[in-house]
Write an enzyme that holds these catalytic residues in place. Sequence first.
Site, PDB file in Angstrom:
ATOM      1  N   GLY A 110      21.689  27.785  45.601  1.00 40.09           N
ATOM      2  CA  GLY A 110      21.423  28.503  44.344  1.00 40.09           C
ATOM      3  C   GLY A 110      20.723  27.610  43.336  1.00 40.09           C
ATOM      4  N   PHE A 112      23.202  35.077  48.931  1.00 39.68           N
ATOM      5  CA  PHE A 112      23.229  36.316  48.141  1.00 39.68           C
ATOM      6  C   PHE A 112      22.231  36.213  46.982  1.00 39.68           C
ATOM      7  CE2 PHE A 112      25.429  38.846  44.665  1.00 39.68           C
ATOM      8  CZ  PHE A 112      24.805  40.021  45.017  1.00 39.68           C
ATOM      9  N   VAL A 153      32.037  32.103  51.499  1.00 38.49           N
ATOM     10  CA  VAL A 153      33.290  31.413  51.125  1.00 38.49           C
ATOM     11  C   VAL A 153      34.514  32.321  51.163  1.00 38.49           C
ATOM     12  CG1 VAL A 153      32.356  29.506  49.731  1.00 38.49           C
ATOM     13  CG2 VAL A 153      32.816  31.734  48.644  1.00 38.49           C
ATOM     14  N   GLY A 187      42.316  25.260  49.960  1.00 38.24           N
ATOM     15  CA  GLY A 187      43.038  25.039  51.214  1.00 38.24           C
ATOM     16  C   GLY A 187      42.383  23.914  52.002  1.00 38.24           C
ATOM     17  N   ARG A 242      43.929  20.255  53.026  1.00 42.80           N
ATOM     18  CA  ARG A 242      44.042  19.787  54.417  1.00 42.80           C
ATOM     19  C   ARG A 242      43.378  18.438  54.641  1.00 42.80           C
ATOM     20  NH1 ARG A 242      43.056  25.121  55.938  1.00 42.80           N
ATOM     21  NH2 ARG A 242      40.957  24.678  56.648  1.00 42.80           N
ATOM     22  N   TYR A 247      33.693  39.007  36.877  1.00 38.97           N
ATOM     23  CA  TYR A 247      33.286  37.598  36.817  1.00 38.97           C
ATOM     24  C   TYR A 247      34.276  36.797  35.965  1.00 38.97           C
ATOM     25  CZ  TYR A 247      30.089  33.620  36.003  1.00 38.97           C
ATOM     26  OH  TYR A 247      29.501  32.371  35.928  1.00 38.97           O
ATOM     27  N   TYR A 275      47.344  24.546  42.609  1.00 38.35           N
ATOM     28  CA  TYR A 275      47.224  23.691  43.798  1.00 38.35           C
ATOM     29  C   TYR A 275      47.429  22.231  43.394  1.00 38.35           C
ATOM     30  CZ  TYR A 275      45.960  26.689  47.714  1.00 38.35           C
ATOM     31  OH  TYR A 275      46.003  27.579  48.750  1.00 38.35           O
TER      32      TYR A 275
HETATM   33  P1  NAD Z   1      23.110  31.239  41.439  1.00 37.87           P
HETATM   34  O1  NAD Z   1      23.336  32.688  41.585  1.00 37.87           O
HETATM   35  O2  NAD Z   1      21.714  30.730  41.440  1.00 37.87           O
HETATM   36  O3  NAD Z   1      23.906  30.424  42.552  1.00 37.87           O
HETATM   37  C1  NAD Z   1      25.072  30.892  43.180  1.00 37.87           C
HETATM   38  C2  NAD Z   1      24.975  30.536  44.659  1.00 37.87           C
HETATM   39  O4  NAD Z   1      26.179  30.965  45.317  1.00 37.87           O
HETATM   40  C3  NAD Z   1      23.824  31.264  45.362  1.00 37.87           C
HETATM   41  O5  NAD Z   1      23.130  30.368  46.187  1.00 37.87           O
HETATM   42  C4  NAD Z   1      24.521  32.350  46.186  1.00 37.87           C
HETATM   43  O6  NAD Z   1      23.791  32.755  47.305  1.00 37.87           O
HETATM   44  C5  NAD Z   1      25.818  31.658  46.519  1.00 37.87           C
HETATM   45  N1  NAD Z   1      26.899  32.594  46.836  1.00 37.87           N
HETATM   46  C6  NAD Z   1      27.264  33.721  46.150  1.00 37.87           C
HETATM   47  N2  NAD Z   1      28.301  34.312  46.750  1.00 37.87           N
HETATM   48  C7  NAD Z   1      28.612  33.555  47.836  1.00 37.87           C
HETATM   49  C8  NAD Z   1      29.589  33.648  48.869  1.00 37.87           C
HETATM   50  N3  NAD Z   1      30.468  34.657  48.892  1.00 37.87           N
HETATM   51  N4  NAD Z   1      29.618  32.692  49.833  1.00 37.87           N
HETATM   52  C9  NAD Z   1      28.726  31.674  49.818  1.00 37.87           C
HETATM   53  N5  NAD Z   1      27.772  31.527  48.875  1.00 37.87           N
HETATM   54  C10 NAD Z   1      27.723  32.458  47.892  1.00 37.87           C
HETATM   55  O7  NAD Z   1      23.861  30.809  40.089  1.00 37.87           O
HETATM   56  P2  NAD Z   1      23.966  29.394  39.353  1.00 37.87           P
HETATM   57  O8  NAD Z   1      23.508  29.576  37.973  1.00 37.87           O
HETATM   58  O9  NAD Z   1      23.384  28.322  40.183  1.00 37.87           O
HETATM   59  O10 NAD Z   1      25.552  29.220  39.300  1.00 37.87           O
HETATM   60  C11 NAD Z   1      26.260  28.327  40.145  1.00 37.87           C
HETATM   61  C12 NAD Z   1      27.716  28.280  39.717  1.00 37.87           C
HETATM   62  O11 NAD Z   1      27.813  27.816  38.365  1.00 37.87           O
HETATM   63  C13 NAD Z   1      28.415  29.642  39.763  1.00 37.87           C
HETATM   64  O12 NAD Z   1      29.725  29.465  40.238  1.00 37.87           O
HETATM   65  C14 NAD Z   1      28.444  30.068  38.316  1.00 37.87           C
HETATM   66  O13 NAD Z   1      29.530  30.902  38.031  1.00 37.87           O
HETATM   67  C15 NAD Z   1      28.567  28.725  37.593  1.00 37.87           C
HETATM   68  N6  NAD Z   1      28.044  28.834  36.222  1.00 37.87           N
HETATM   69  C16 NAD Z   1      26.699  28.885  35.980  1.00 37.87           C
HETATM   70  C17 NAD Z   1      26.247  29.008  34.678  1.00 37.87           C
HETATM   71  C18 NAD Z   1      24.780  29.048  34.337  1.00 37.87           C
HETATM   72  O14 NAD Z   1      24.457  29.213  33.162  1.00 37.87           O
HETATM   73  N7  NAD Z   1      23.867  28.879  35.236  1.00 37.87           N
HETATM   74  C19 NAD Z   1      27.155  29.105  33.625  1.00 37.87           C
HETATM   75  C20 NAD Z   1      28.511  29.081  33.925  1.00 37.87           C
HETATM   76  C21 NAD Z   1      28.948  28.918  35.220  1.00 37.87           C
END
Ligand code: NAD
Length: 313
Positions: free
Chosen positions: A11, A35, A58, A101, A105, A144, A158
């Site tokens: 991502g 995704f 995941v 988990g 482990r 979310y 945990y």
């Molecule tokens: P993004 O959507 O570009 O990246 C998320 C990644 O997770 C993607 O590559 C997607 O394919 C993958 N993914 C989604 N569901 C999945 C699943 N079930 N199994 C495996 N992979 C899965 O978003 P981002 O901005 O890069 O965000 C990354 C993380 O940082 C996220 O957890 C988000 O909540 C957190 N976050 C981001 C921001 C922001 O401003 N960018 C702010 C707060 C928190």
Amino acid sequence: MNRILVTGGAGFIGSHLCERLLKDGNEVICLDNYFTGAKRNIIHLMDNPYFELVRHDVCSPYFAEVDQIYNLACPASPVHYQYNPIKTVKTSVMGALNMLGLAKRVNAKILQASTSEVYGDPTVHPQVESYWGNVNPIGERSCYDEGKRCAETLFVNYHKQNKVKIKIIRIFNTYGPNMHLCDGRVVSNFIVQALQNKDITVAGNGMQTRSFQYVDDLIEGMVRMMNTEDGFTGPVNIGNPGEFTILELAEKVISLTHSKSKIKFIPLPSDDPMQRKPDISLAQEKLNNWKPTIQLEEGLGKTIEYFKKILDI
Ligand code: NAD
Ligand code: UDP
């Protein structure tokens, strides 16, 4: 050399993190279900023998011998996380359970990418980590917000119950290269609209505020947090305290891109937070005086260059 698992590694943020961890001399396993991520974001790392790509969701358990886990897997843009809200909750909660988990482990340290959304539409400004938030548990954003809040609960328990070494960061609005063209978040939306001379879609009256952080500053904060002493678990805010209205952002983007775009006001989505700005005193104290170094205009400039390349302009 540490072996490090990055979930959501293909991502926007994950791809920058994988690159940084490899540069620091680590072995990296990038896990993603694509995704919202894309191979394009990490293709330049594929020749590196210390980089491994795994297609996996995941929500199902995963096993690998690793020293550290950065848990980023979760769609982050409102458009994408609201597309399938049940899946978003599953990803946050079951993803956290599965990764915790695994950490238990193999005795790995695990960092959770939490969010400023745990504060909901905040009544305390700027937001400090001790603020419990103001979240609508049944609203459009709850899949979310509550998913991420539950993940924090799992992490903390945990740690207490099973002595897992945890780190929680609350990320505030972050932007930069590798955001998806159709990501839907405000910075990429405005830049793409401006570069195409299309209307800039400002929600509501544009007076709501956000604090925008350039991705390099976040990555530095994340890596520093992972490497703090084990007793410090967070949560800690990682964001840029510079606060701007959405209208100000639109005007800055129009001016930096020399665009002919006009501003078009569209309805404000429900439960859209009115203000957001991190208090970063804790990060400064605990993360070796960490603070953002890239201010909005400079970061926007770099992001505009990225989207020009993607759009072939
Ligand atoms: P993004 O959507 O570009 O990246 C998320 C990644 O997770 C993607 O590559 C997607 O394919 C993958 N993914 C989604 N569901 C999945 C699943 N079930 N199994 C495996 N992979 C899965 O978003 P981002 O901005 O890069 O965000 C990354 C993380 O940082 C996220 O957890 C988000 O909540 C957190 N976050 C981001 C921001 C922001 O401003 N960018 C702010 C707060 C928190
Ligand atoms: N927003 C906007 N136009 C857009 C996309 C978003 O005005 O095309 C607004 C949105 O309503 C919110 C702010 O910009 O007030 C930030 O939205 P984003 O989706 O980037 O992040 P979040 O709301 O999760 O902070």
